[in-house]
Design a protein around this motif. Sequence first.
Motif, PDB file in Angstrom:
ATOM      1  N   ALA A  95     -42.793  14.610 -77.502  1.00  0.00           N
ATOM      2  CA  ALA A  95     -41.916  15.748 -77.740  1.00  0.00           C
ATOM      3  C   ALA A  95     -41.667  16.578 -76.466  1.00  0.00           C
ATOM      4  N   GLN A  96     -40.640  17.236 -76.384  1.00  0.00           N
ATOM      5  CA  GLN A  96     -40.224  18.102 -75.375  1.00  0.00           C
ATOM      6  C   GLN A  96     -40.210  19.376 -76.217  1.00  0.00           C
ATOM      7  N   ALA A  97     -41.258  20.471 -76.193  1.00  0.00           N
ATOM      8  CA  ALA A  97     -41.602  21.215 -76.888  1.00  0.00           C
ATOM      9  C   ALA A  97     -41.352  22.937 -76.482  1.00  0.00           C
ATOM     10  N   PHE A 112     -43.437  22.594 -73.117  1.00  0.00           N
ATOM     11  CA  PHE A 112     -44.546  21.489 -73.003  1.00  0.00           C
ATOM     12  C   PHE A 112     -43.831  20.422 -73.068  1.00  0.00           C
ATOM     13  N   ASN A 113     -44.230  19.389 -72.190  1.00  0.00           N
ATOM     14  CA  ASN A 113     -43.945  17.969 -72.301  1.00  0.00           C
ATOM     15  C   ASN A 113     -45.373  17.524 -72.858  1.00  0.00           C
ATOM     16  N   VAL A 114     -45.063  17.182 -74.171  1.00  0.00           N
ATOM     17  CA  VAL A 114     -46.515  16.729 -74.834  1.00  0.00           C
ATOM     18  C   VAL A 114     -46.653  15.331 -74.911  1.00  0.00           C
ATOM     19  N   THR A 115     -47.817  15.047 -73.994  1.00  0.00           N
ATOM     20  CA  THR A 115     -47.962  13.515 -73.639  1.00  0.00           C
ATOM     21  C   THR A 115     -49.397  13.178 -74.196  1.00  0.00           C
ATOM     22  N   SER A 116     -50.101  14.234 -74.884  1.00  0.00           N
ATOM     23  CA  SER A 116     -51.411  13.438 -75.258  1.00  0.00           C
ATOM     24  C   SER A 116     -51.865  14.293 -76.555  1.00  0.00           C
ATOM     25  N   SER A 123     -45.453  22.873 -68.773  1.00  0.00           N
ATOM     26  CA  SER A 123     -44.630  22.196 -67.901  1.00  0.00           C
ATOM     27  C   SER A 123     -43.089  21.962 -67.942  1.00  0.00           C
ATOM     28  N   LYS A 124     -42.490  21.361 -67.302  1.00  0.00           N
ATOM     29  CA  LYS A 124     -40.953  20.948 -67.442  1.00  0.00           C
ATOM     30  C   LYS A 124     -40.788  20.292 -68.542  1.00  0.00           C
ATOM     31  N   ILE A 125     -39.661  20.143 -69.071  1.00  0.00           N
ATOM     32  CA  ILE A 125     -39.155  19.372 -70.022  1.00  0.00           C
ATOM     33  C   ILE A 125     -37.938  18.587 -69.594  1.00  0.00           C
ATOM     34  N   ALA A 126     -37.918  17.675 -70.359  1.00  0.00           N
ATOM     35  CA  ALA A 126     -36.619  16.911 -70.076  1.00  0.00           C
ATOM     36  C   ALA A 126     -35.034  17.395 -70.138  1.00  0.00           C
ATOM     37  N   TYR A 127     -35.127  18.624 -70.807  1.00  0.00           N
ATOM     38  CA  TYR A 127     -33.845  19.331 -70.847  1.00  0.00           C
ATOM     39  C   TYR A 127     -34.142  20.699 -70.157  1.00  0.00           C
TER      40      TYR A 127
HETATM   41  C1  LIG Z   1     -43.200  13.819 -69.255  1.00  0.00           C
HETATM   42  O1  LIG Z   1     -44.410  13.149 -69.364  1.00  0.00           O
HETATM   43  C2  LIG Z   1     -44.488  11.796 -69.267  1.00  0.00           C
HETATM   44  C3  LIG Z   1     -45.946  11.289 -69.144  1.00  0.00           C
HETATM   45  O2  LIG Z   1     -46.644  11.620 -68.203  1.00  0.00           O
HETATM   46  C4  LIG Z   1     -43.511  11.537 -67.949  1.00  0.00           C
HETATM   47  O3  LIG Z   1     -43.226  10.048 -67.923  1.00  0.00           O
HETATM   48  C5  LIG Z   1     -42.270  12.195 -68.007  1.00  0.00           C
HETATM   49  O4  LIG Z   1     -41.393  12.144 -66.761  1.00  0.00           O
HETATM   50  C6  LIG Z   1     -42.510  13.858 -68.266  1.00  0.00           C
HETATM   51  N1  LIG Z   1     -41.279  14.529 -68.260  1.00  0.00           N
HETATM   52  C7  LIG Z   1     -41.088  15.508 -67.730  1.00  0.00           C
HETATM   53  C8  LIG Z   1     -39.617  16.110 -67.952  1.00  0.00           C
HETATM   54  O5  LIG Z   1     -41.707  15.955 -66.660  1.00  0.00           O
END
Ligand SMILES: *[C@@H]1O[C@H](CO)[C@@H](O)[C@H](O)[C@H]1NC(C)=O
Length: 388
Positions: A95-97, A112-116, A123-127
Amino acid sequence: MASSFSSSSAVLLLGFVLNLFLQINLSHSLTCSSQQFSSNRIYEYCNDLPELSSYLHWTYDSSNSSLKIAFLASSKADGWVAWSINPQAPKMLGAQALIAYKLDGNMTLNTFNVTSYKGIAPSKIAYEVWDTAAEYSDGLMRIFATIGLPGQMTTINQVWQVGTAVSNGIPSAHAILTANLNSKGTLDLLKGQSSSTTGGNDKLRRKNIHGILNAVSWGILFPFGAIIARYLRTFQSADPAWFYLHVSCQSSSYVVGVAGWGTGLKLGSESEGVVYKAHRNIGIALFCAATVQIFALFLRPKKDHKYRKYWNVYHHGLGYIIIILGIINVFKGLDILVPAQKWKKAYVIVLIVLGAIALLLEAVTWVVVLKRKSGKSTKPYDGTNGRQ
Ligand SMILES: *[C@@H]1O[C@H](CO)[C@@H](O)[C@H](O)[C@H]1NC(C)=O
């Protein structure tokens, strides 16, 4: 006297039941459309999200594929609320939260880039995200943001969440109740439609119907029918009317109650993982007891039969048990459904009114009985169908 009692209390009761219906409608169809924001915060659509008392207001601008949102959820002032887009699927991991919470005394919004499942960090997110704000007032935490989406992304997977604590500046893990696990779905940005992966909207509607049917029958009509039987027969003029009123009130509440019971069994069979044991068992016990009670009418000995007094003890005993269990189960149901507070309040008010009617009639009955005692008769009037 008796008939004016019964009709005025019936009108009163009807008023409260109607009021209850109105409250129920208000709390689930008008909420998001009645929410307003200051000046330039105007959104084209809004969705009442099916879990966690949450609402999403949004506008999609296809010219630059940006999504402007306001997300609101009931929360504690020191808790947190999150709304996210998951590019993979409607689920938590990935989730890109956007998460709103109080940090050093001020409301903050972080990405938050929810990875766990274990822990998260800003953190930065994809958008790309801009025009962000977070607010808290009146028990609602709000997220405001505009999100730049990839041009071809017109259906999004949304996941939202509410948590109760923040520690060391990081939102703590949320509860894992059904509502927290089902708070996800998709949103069609071109059609304005939102749906939950678990069919949440439809299920919520069915839960509401289940709640209304059962609250009205077990929680209101059954006690009301008992009040009719207990008090109206004190009045000579109400005999045998009280008997027919009682039988028709109880048999109609039985019909409504069985319908409500059926919807409950269906909901229960669909609820994977979570079983509301007490609510379910009380519901089954209620159905059995009420069925016995209805059919025992046909086995009722004649008024002067020597077994009639045993039948009366059984009938009244089981009747009171049904009323008590019915009311308990309405409250258990309210705790499961967690509707807006006013539902519970409305039901408590109905109970208070029923209690007040019963108390008043109890007093009137005593006056009538004492008067009669000082007069010719030595016992309360008992007509053809009365207890004897
Ligand atoms: C979010 O975390 C995943 C797994 O660590 C990573 O592959 C992805 O690039 C991260 N996304 C961003 C926007 O940093």
